[in-house]
Scaffold this active site. Structure first.
Site, PDB file in Angstrom:
ATOM      1  N   VAL A   6       0.876  -1.264  -0.140  1.00  0.00           N
ATOM      2  CA  VAL A   6      -0.043  -0.168   0.073  1.00  0.00           C
ATOM      3  C   VAL A   6       0.848   1.122  -0.056  1.00  0.00           C
ATOM      4  O   VAL A   6       1.814   1.373   0.829  1.00  0.00           O
ATOM      5  CB  VAL A   6      -0.910   0.134   1.265  1.00  0.00           C
ATOM      6  CG1 VAL A   6      -1.749   1.301   1.128  1.00  0.00           C
ATOM      7  CG2 VAL A   6      -1.861  -1.236   1.465  1.00  0.00           C
ATOM      8  N   TYR A 134      -5.280  18.244 -10.639  1.00  0.00           N
ATOM      9  CA  TYR A 134      -5.637  17.012 -10.256  1.00  0.00           C
ATOM     10  C   TYR A 134      -6.477  16.221 -10.877  1.00  0.00           C
ATOM     11  O   TYR A 134      -6.346  14.910 -10.864  1.00  0.00           O
ATOM     12  CB  TYR A 134      -6.033  17.459  -8.911  1.00  0.00           C
ATOM     13  CG  TYR A 134      -6.541  16.228  -7.973  1.00  0.00           C
ATOM     14  CD1 TYR A 134      -5.786  15.748  -6.865  1.00  0.00           C
ATOM     15  CD2 TYR A 134      -7.947  16.140  -8.002  1.00  0.00           C
ATOM     16  CE1 TYR A 134      -6.226  14.658  -6.179  1.00  0.00           C
ATOM     17  CE2 TYR A 134      -8.387  14.984  -7.066  1.00  0.00           C
ATOM     18  CZ  TYR A 134      -7.306  14.341  -6.338  1.00  0.00           C
ATOM     19  OH  TYR A 134      -7.702  13.367  -5.319  1.00  0.00           O
ATOM     20  N   LYS A 138      -5.841  12.205 -12.130  1.00  0.00           N
ATOM     21  CA  LYS A 138      -6.559  11.186 -11.996  1.00  0.00           C
ATOM     22  C   LYS A 138      -7.455  10.595 -13.047  1.00  0.00           C
ATOM     23  O   LYS A 138      -7.772   9.243 -13.048  1.00  0.00           O
ATOM     24  CB  LYS A 138      -7.648  11.501 -10.718  1.00  0.00           C
ATOM     25  CG  LYS A 138      -6.926  12.008  -9.439  1.00  0.00           C
ATOM     26  CD  LYS A 138      -6.447  10.756  -8.946  1.00  0.00           C
ATOM     27  CE  LYS A 138      -6.016  11.055  -7.475  1.00  0.00           C
ATOM     28  NZ  LYS A 138      -5.468   9.948  -6.589  1.00  0.00           N
TER      29      LYS A 138
END
Length: 234
Positions: A6, A134, A138
Site C-alpha cells: 500500500v 488534479y 486522476k
C-alpha cells in the site's frame, strides 16, 4: 500468508487501508515519502528497490497492490495553477502507479493471482473546477488502470480503480480549507471498500461477495456506489 503493498500510508486513507488489511490477515508493506519505509513513488529506482525488498522479505509473493499515494494543491483556476503542481500531480498519480504495476504484475502473473486497486478520484470522472491538474492526473490514472486491465483479461489478476468523492482528510482540507473537510465522507468507508476488493481474488480463489470486472471504476459517495464499466471499441 497474503502479502499487500500500500502506498501513501503515512496518514489519511492510506493509513486506514493499511490497518484494515492487517486486521484482515495480510502482511502489509506500507510506504510513503516519510516514515520507516520511505519511498518516493515518482522515482522508478526507489520503487524497484522497494518491491525487490518486499519480495525478499515476503518470500516472493505479492497478492495485493494498492496505489494510494496522492497529492493535491489549493483550489485555483487553471491560469494561475503552477506548472510544478501539474507535474507533481502527474508524477505522483500516474508515474507512481505505472512504476509499481510494472514491478508487481510479473510477480502476480507468475503466481497466477492478484488484485490491483488504483485509488483515483471522482474528480477523474466528474472533473472539478479549480482542480484541473488534479482532475487530469486522476483521469489519466483511470485510463492507465483500464488499459492495464484489458492486458490482464486472460489472467487471474483483477485491476480496478476506486474513485472516492470528497473525504474528510488532510488533502481535502488542503484543497478547500479546514472547514470543508469535516463535511465530507468518512475515509473509513473507502478503506473498507478497498479491503473488500482486495479479498475478491487471492490465493484462496474468487469470493462472490462483490461482482466486479477488470477495469471497473467504482465511484464512492457518502450514500452510494456507482460502478462505471470499462468500455471497448465497437
Amino acid at each position: 500468508m497474503k502479502v499487500a503493498i500500500v502506498t501513501g500510508t503515512s496518514r489519511g486513507l492510506g493509513q486506514l487501508i493499511e490497518s484494515n488489511l492487517r486486521d484482515a490477515g495480510y502482511h502489509v508493506f506500507g510506504c510513503s515519502t516519510h516514515g520507516p519505509r520511505a519511498v518516493d513513488v515518482r522515482d522508478r529506482f526507489q520503487v524497484s528497490k522497494f518491491v525487490a525488498d518486499v519480495l525478499h522479505e515476503a518470500g516472493g509473493r505479492i497478492d495485493v497492490l494498492v496505489n494510494n499515494a496522492g497529492v493535491i494543491y489549493p483550489s485555483t483556476p487553471l491560469e494561475t495553477t503552477m506548472d510544478e503542481d501539474l507535474i507533481d500531480c502527474l508524477q505522483t498519480h500516474v508515474h507512481g502507479p505505472f512504476f509499481m504495476m510494472k514491478q508487481v504484475i510479473p510477480v502476480m502473473k507468475a503466481q497466477k493471482s492478484g488484485v490491483i486497486v488504483n485509488v483515483a478520484s471522482k474528480s477523474g470522472v466528474y472533473t472539478t473546477p479549480g482542480l484541473a491538474a488534479y482532475s487530469a492526473s486522476k483521469a489519466a490514472l483511470i485510463a492507465l488502470t483500464q488499459a492495464t486491465a484489458k492486458e490482464l483479461r486472460e489472467t487471474n489478476i483483477l485491476c480496478v480503480a476506486v474513485c472516492p468523492a470528497a473525504m474528510n482528510t488532510y488533502l481535502r482540507a488542503k484543497a478547500f480549507g479546514r472547514e470543508a473537510a469535516p463535511l465530507s465522507m468518512n475515509p473509513q468507508r473507502v478503506a473498507d471498500l478497498v479491503t473488500t476488493i482486495a479479498n475478491l481474488r487471492s490465493t484462496h480463489g474468487f469470493e462472490p461477495s462483490m461482482e466486479l470486472a477488470g477495469g471497473d471504476c467504482i465511484i464512492v459517495r457518502k450514500d452510494k456506489l456507482e460502478i462505471e464499466t470499462m468500455r471497448d471499441d465497437r
